[in-house]
Each structure stands twice: as C-alpha cells, then as structure tokens.
Write an enzyme that holds these catalytic residues in place. Structure first.
Site, PDB file in Angstrom:
ATOM      1  N   HIS A   3       4.114  -4.048 -35.879  1.00 11.02           N
ATOM      2  CA  HIS A   3       3.956  -4.623 -37.217  1.00 11.02           C
ATOM      3  C   HIS A   3       4.684  -5.945 -37.363  1.00 11.02           C
ATOM      4  CE1 HIS A   3       7.760  -3.189 -39.402  1.00 11.02           C
ATOM      5  NE2 HIS A   3       7.783  -2.357 -38.388  1.00 11.02           N
ATOM      6  N   ASP A  31      13.870  -5.316 -37.016  1.00 13.05           N
ATOM      7  CA  ASP A  31      12.739  -4.482 -37.438  1.00 13.05           C
ATOM      8  C   ASP A  31      11.837  -5.285 -38.346  1.00 13.05           C
ATOM      9  OD1 ASP A  31      11.022  -2.529 -38.261  1.00 13.05           O
ATOM     10  OD2 ASP A  31      12.501  -1.344 -39.351  1.00 13.05           O
ATOM     11  N   GLU A  38       3.565  -1.984 -42.502  1.00 12.25           N
ATOM     12  CA  GLU A  38       4.067  -0.771 -41.839  1.00 12.25           C
ATOM     13  C   GLU A  38       5.193  -0.156 -42.646  1.00 12.25           C
ATOM     14  OE1 GLU A  38       6.682   1.655 -39.131  1.00 12.25           O
ATOM     15  OE2 GLU A  38       7.172  -0.062 -40.379  1.00 12.25           O
ATOM     16  N   GLU A  39       6.082  -0.996 -43.163  1.00 15.91           N
ATOM     17  CA  GLU A  39       7.300  -0.484 -43.810  1.00 15.91           C
ATOM     18  C   GLU A  39       7.016   0.434 -44.998  1.00 15.91           C
ATOM     19  OE1 GLU A  39      10.019  -0.354 -42.559  1.00 15.91           O
ATOM     20  OE2 GLU A  39      10.313  -2.019 -41.177  1.00 15.91           O
ATOM     21  N   ASP A  50       8.081  -1.313 -31.840  1.00 17.06           N
ATOM     22  CA  ASP A  50       8.581  -1.678 -33.174  1.00 17.06           C
ATOM     23  C   ASP A  50       9.885  -2.429 -32.951  1.00 17.06           C
ATOM     24  OD1 ASP A  50       9.406  -1.686 -35.886  1.00 17.06           O
ATOM     25  OD2 ASP A  50       8.225   0.092 -36.310  1.00 17.06           O
ATOM     26  N   HIS A  67      17.071  -2.321 -42.459  1.00 16.64           N
ATOM     27  CA  HIS A  67      16.398  -2.470 -43.765  1.00 16.64           C
ATOM     28  C   HIS A  67      17.282  -3.142 -44.827  1.00 16.64           C
ATOM     29  CE1 HIS A  67      13.143   0.825 -42.874  1.00 16.64           C
ATOM     30  NE2 HIS A  67      13.147  -0.164 -41.997  1.00 16.64           N
TER      31      HIS A  67
HETATM   32 ZN   LIG Z   1       9.526  -1.227 -38.025  1.00 20.52          ZN
END
Ligand SMILES: [Zn+2]
Length: 756
Positions: free
Chosen positions: A350, A360, A397-398, A426, A525
C-alpha cells in the site's frame, strides 16, 4: 513483529551448524535444464539493479507530507507513482473506488471526577524532525470506524481488553456495564478491544500506549531514540472483521454506482465510541482509578499503582466523525507475459499512511517500486517474462484494506481465472526475512531465500533466518526440526495487510514478505513515523530495502518464467496434518482444564485460597466438552499426504528424464496448479463470516491479525461452541479432499509427461 534484543543475544551465542549443501548445478525447481540456466542469469542481473539511493529518494518524496485517504498528497503520490511506472516502461493506470472513510469532527476526553483533567489529544512537533510540524495536514489522533457518541461513566482498567482479561475481571467481581474501559495497546488487534468491551456492556473505550510496551521502558524515546514519546499516539482502524474493505459494499467493488448499505446498517462499524490516547494523557486517568489492585501481569510501567476500578475516576468521552465517501487511488502496472499473458503473477504494497508513514507503508512501497524499475530495465535488455506481472500500489490499506479489497472484489472473476500468486509486503526494517503464506509455496520461498545475500552478515538470508529459527525454537523437538527439516517452515497468514482478499476471499496463493527484528521503535501510526525517524532508526542505509526488492523481484521472475509452476504439496500436507492435530489438542486441553476446574470448585480450592479481605468471585461449574468426530479431517489428511507424495515422486522422475522446455506441453498441468489454492475454498464461506471462503486460513474473529487455521472448527472450539465445532468439520475436510483430488490429477499429468 518485533524481536527482542534478548533474543538477538541468544542468537549470537549459537554456534554455526553445517548447512545443507547447495547444488547450483541442478536445475531450478520447475525449470528445464536449458531454461534454468538462462533464468539464473537473468535473476542475477536483476538482483544487481536495485539501488539504495533510489529507495531513499522515493521515500523522501512520498513521505514529504501526510498522505492518508482523501488527502491531497495521497492523490499526488498516486499520480507520481503512476508516472514512475510509466517512465520505467510499464503499462500503468489508476483505478479509483469510492469508500466510506470517517475522519474526526469532535474529540474530547476529560476526567470529571474526582479531579478535573482534559486530555491533550495532540502530538507535538519535535525540534529537528522537519515533517513533524505539518499539523494542518495531519489527521488528528483517532480510531477510524468508532461509533459516534457522547458518554460519561466510571473508568475500568481492562489490561489489553481481550476476552481472557474479562474472565479475570469476573473473578475480581468487577463489571464494566455502564462503564468506560481503558485498555492498553497490545495483546491482540486494537479493533477487538472496543468490540469485546461493548459485548460486556461498556459504553466507551479508550486505548493508550503503555511505556512498558513501546515507550521508555524499551529504550530512549524519540527523537533521542526510536521509542514512543509521552505524547505519541497510535492511530488505527477498528473496523470489525466480518469482512474487510469498504464497510458499505461487502462482497462487491465500491465503484461509483455500486449498491451501498446505509451507514447504520454496516455491521463492521463499532458499537461504542473509542479513542486512542498517549501515555501522558492516560497517566492522570489511570492514577485516579481505585478499587482492586491490577493483577501483576496487567501492570505497565507508569509511575502509579495500577488499579482496576470501577471509578472513582469518572470520564467524559465524546467522539463524532465526518462520515464522508472518499476516493481511493490504486495504481496498477503491468509487464505483459510473452507466452502466457493470461497467467498473472501479482505484487502489492500500500501507499496510503496514517500520517507521513515512512516505515508503514513506504519502506515496503519503495522496495516494490524499485522491483518494478529493475524489471522494466531487464525488459529493455531483452528479458521477456512468460507470464504477466502486475504491480499494485494500493490506497486505503490503513482504514481497512480498502483499495486492495475493492479491486479484488471488482475483478474477482478474472482473478479467479488468471491469478497464479500474490506477493505482499508492507513495512520493512533491518534483520531477518519473515515470510508467511500458502504452504504450497513454502519450498519456493526457501529456494528464493537462498539467492539473496543478507547485507549485514553476508550469509544468504535463508541461512540467517534458518539460524534464527534454531535460536528461537521453543523446545528441543522444535530445535531439532529447525536444524534438520530441509525447508524452513513459513507461517500462516491471518489478516492485517493487503493479501487478505486474495487469499481469504478468492483462494489465490499468497505470500507476505518483509525484513525485521533489528529495527525497533514506538512510532507506529504516529506523526513521528517519518523520513527523519526512518533514516535514523529504521533502515538508515536502505540495505534491507534493497534486500526486499531483491527478494520480491526474484519471486516474481521465478514464478513468471517457470516451465512448471513451482508449487509443492508435501510441505502443505505436513502442515495441514499439524493443524488437524492442533484442533485435537485444543479440545483435549479444554476437557482437562474444565474437569480440573470443576473438581477444584467441588473441593472449595478457589474460595479457600483467595484473600478474604479482597473481593473474589469463584468460577462456576461448566459442562465438560464432549468428544468430537474429527475422522473426516483425519481421512482427508491421509488422502492429501498420498497425493502430495505421488506428485513429488512424479515430478522428481520427470526432472530426471528432463522437463519439456516446450511450454505448450505443460499448459494443462499449470492450469491445475493455478487452481490448487482455489480448491481450499468453499463458496458458502465460514458460517459466521461468509466473506471468508478459505477453509484452511482465516484471521480470528477475536484475534484480528492473528490467524486461525481450519477456522470452521478452530473458532467455535475457542468460543466453547462444541456442536458448531463438529459441524465445521465436513466443510474443512471437503476442502482438503478437493485439494487431494486436484493434486492427484496433477500427479497423473506429470506421470504421463515422464512416460511413467
Ligand atoms: Zn501498512
């Protein structure tokens, strides 16, 4: 996955063991002698191409601004990735879907009793980190697909908020009915926490990052070290796991005119409001909780005594979202196959992030892009893959695997017919290769691992991962197996990245790959997952980014060019036999545990050993689970083992006589192999989650990312639904029988080719 430094120390203490001899002279698995030699040359050329400078430049460009779903830079990135693919000679386009993506409208967390405190809910910019101050474009800290709500109630600390934590609360006589729970991150997927809390009657849920799990207890915090600073918050989706993808279009692509559910009717939106908070915000809330002491294993490392509650801490939680439909942009790029253009080898990662998302997802995304550039370069040099290679840079994706799921649902018929394999990545960091996925690809993974050099030790990544398995083995039996089994085992896939719809919904053989174990941190995140963090603490030299490109690209080439698709079934049959054994063990353990507990209740053990000055509620007696009939599974496993061995034997004989170099002779066999993963699927799907069609692998309904193998039996066993567990046996057994039949037909075809 994170591996501790303690483990690494034990790894270094292990002496080097002799490794199985490599025989580069024998043809690659699935290749005729003649094609094997040229394949190896092309692959070597390929592995020399990925450049660490390129990886760094792509990451800097893509992470320069926040790029979550619906943001201007998300679209900008998609268009830039598209332009790169085109420049490298790939046939590329953007495919758009329109999905429900809530963003915060109103957020409030305040302690209203016994003292007052208002949570900050804001991650501050950090001096020296040039992108951490882009506040205008950053998504606020929140959990997407929380319910809207304005609630006030006493606070209860529920540890990780998993089902077993509530059993412990029962023993303490603590109920969360009408309460707001505070859970720490970890122990299972975040979406399980509000779901289980609501099932127990809670009216709201807070999730915080305890410093014990990824903050100062682990090491220095950002920017001095890689770990979570006091105001850092883990965003993330809490979309429930009935199905992934757009909450409003289950099972079909979220195209412009797709029929959509009303938001109130979507089963995957949480039932209570939920918000993530930092440990600075959590500290005063936790400190205000009284009541029973938290059990020892529930205590984090904040400077306070952890109590369970309820109250006297009383919290007011407000969470309202803008429930908007937003576009997602999947970038799809092809290298057409020269001989079998209708056989597709797919690769995805992604590109959307929660904020700047350097680790990420960009650490994986840039590696995939460099594979695409390098393969484009090989095409210019004259390489012609036999099969079509398709790169997919997914959006969304998240929030819930939105871009990949909607694409797969839109193209389900074509993919069912054409997809050979899907390789996902990922995040990526320094360390060991982790590969999980379809067990018919286990040998294939082992073969490819032996072609890539580990940047730090200069061993092959296979050797390094192999030695890690020996170091990490739980007991001597596992250690002996790790040492002597020809192929290293790969894990099974649950959920948590874009392979889910390929594997679980369509039955496309899938792999998830990535390096890690030496990159550690607590920026997941948060706004601090950015280029500054990654180039200081992630993979600063991008050498593991290059290793990931080399690994992923070699997999694509090896599969795309093979004479006979390198699927192998003895490892799969061995693994599935283990899964069936696991089911029996689970039942036996439950029978023993419940029998023992009932005896202890009769003897008065629980009340006699509890501290009478503390509240304690002993468990009540339960019916001992009955014996269940696993015979259909046992029979299927025996049949599968036989056909897998037959195929293996036939293939070895064919290799001896020489694999035909003429692809047309092998086309029918390859068609069977393409369908081998589909055979595990059942069109009805799992009884409680019909979107999930694969009968061997599914994410757990109460573990989220974690896999439940043979889920039609495993999940009801975990839920103590004995009749449902037995009812799940025939469908799983049929899937294994179907696989056995298909592999048997493939073996017959191979025997004919070998003139046996
Ligand atoms: Zn990811």
């Amino acid at each position: 996955m994170r591996i501790t430094r303690v483990f690494l120390a034990s790894l270094l203490a292990i002496s080097v063991v002799p490794l199985p001899a490599q025989t580069p002279a024998s043809p690659l698995s699935g290749y005729s002698a003649q094609n094997s030699a040229s394949e190896q040359q092309w692959e070597e050329k390929f592995r020399a191409l990925p450049s660490t400078d390129n990886l760094r430049n792509y990451m800097q460009r893509l992470s320069a601004r926040p790029h979550h779903v619906g943001s201007p830079y998300d679209k900008d990135n998609a268009e830039w990735i598209l332009a790169q693919f085109k420049q490298w000679g790939l046939d590329a386009h953007i495919e758009q879907f329109d999905v429900l993506f809530p963003t915060p409208k109103e957020r409030l967390v305040e302690l209203v009793a016994p003292t007052k405190f208002v949570a900050k809910l804001q991650e501050p910019a950090v001096a020296g980190d040039p992108t951490s101050n882009q506040q205008k474009e950053q998504l606020p800290t929140y959990n997407a697909y929380s319910a809207d709500g304005d609630v006030t109630g006493p606070l209860v600390y529920v540890n990780y908020g998993m089902r077993e934590d509530y059993e412990k609360l029962d023993r303490m006589g603590v109920s969360v009915k009408g309460a707001i729970v505070i859970a720490r991150y970890g122990g299972g997927w975040r979406g399980i926490k509000p779901k289980v809390a609501a099932e127990h009657g809670a009216i709201g849920c807070l999730i915080y990052s305890d410093p014990k799990d990824d903050g100062y207890t682990e090491g220095d915090v950002f920017p001095k070290g890689p770990f979570r600073p006091q105001d850092g918050v883990q965003r993330g989706s809490v979309e429930d796991t009935d199905y992934p993808g757009d909450p409003l279009t289950p099972g079909v692509g979220a195209t412009k005119d797709a029929k959509r559910l009303a938001i109130k009717d979507s089963p995957v939106i949480q039932k209570i409001p939920v918000l993530p908070i930092s440990y600075a915000d959590a500290q005063p809330l936790l400190a205000a909780i009284a009541g029973p002491d938290a059990p020892e294993e529930w205590r984090g490392s904040l400077a306070l005594s952890y109590h369970v509650g309820p109250g006297p801490a009383k919290v007011h939680l407000k969470m309202f979202s803008n429930w908007d439909i937003k576009p997602v942009y999947d970038v799809i790029a092809k290298i057409p196959g020269s001989q079998f253009p209708d056989e597709w080898v797919l690769r995805g990662n992604h590109h959307d992030a929660w904020v700047n998302g350097a680790e990420d997802p960009l650490s994986g995304q840039v590696a995939m892009m460099e594979e695409a550039r390098s393969l484009g370069e090989l095409v210019k040099q004259g390489w012609k893959p036999k099969r079509t290679i398709i790169f997919c840079a997914w959006d969304g994706e998240e929030p819930g695997l939105l871009g990949s799921t909607e694409w797969v649902e839109t193209h389900d018929k074509e993919l069912t017919e054409h997809a050979v394999m899907y390789v996902n990545s990922d995040t990526n960091g320094r360390g060991f290769l982790h590969a999980s996925g379809s067990h018919s690809l286990e040998r294939f993974v082992n073969d490819v691992e032996k072609t890539v050099t580990d940047p730090e030790t200069k061993k092959t990544v296979w050797e390094r991962a192999h030695l890690m398995r020996i170091a990490r083995a739980k007991n001597s039996e596992d250690r002996q197996e790790a040492r002597h089994r020809g192929d290293s085992r790969i894990g099974a896939l649950g959920d948590g990245s874009d392979y889910a719809s390929f594997l679980d919904h369509l039955g496309v053989a899938a792999l998830n790959i990535g390096y890690g174990g030496e990159t550690d941190g607590g920026i997941y995140h948060s706004i601090y997952d950015d280029f500054y963090w990654y180039t200081h603490f992630g993979d600063p030299k991008f050498e593991y980014g290059r290793a990931l490109s080399q690994t992923g690209g070699t997999m694509l080439m090896r599969m795309a060019d093979a004479d006979v698709l390198p699927f192998e079934f003895t490892n799969a049959s061995d693994t599935i036999a283990k899964y069936v054994d696991d089911l029996k063990k689970i039942l036996k353990t439950k029978q023993e545990e419940i029998t023992e507990q009932n005896s202890e209740i009769d003897e008065g053990v629980f009340t006699a050993t509890a501290d009478p000055t503390k509240p304690y509620v002993p468990p009540t007696k339960e019916a001992v689970p009955p014996f269940l009939n696993f015979a259909p599974l046992d029979n299927a496993v025996v049949d599968f083992k036989k056909s897998a061995e037959r195929y293996d034997k036939a293939m070895k004989a064919l290799v001896k006589t020489g694999l035909p170099a003429d692809g047309a002779k092998l086309a029918a066999l390859n068609q069977m192999l393409i369908r081998s993963e589909r055979a595990y699927t059942n069109p009805q799907g799992l009884a409680e989650r019909p979107w999930f069609k694969h009968m061997i692998y599914a994410p757990g309904a109460y573990t989220g990312y974690g896999v439940k193998t043979i889920p039609s039996v495993h999940e009801p066993l975990d839920a103590k639904k004995w009749a449902a567990a037995e009812a799940g046996v025939p469908a799983a057994a049929k899937a294994i029988e179907d696989e056995a039949k298909l592999v048997d037909s493939a073996a017959e075809a191979v025997e004919k080719l070998a003139g046996q």
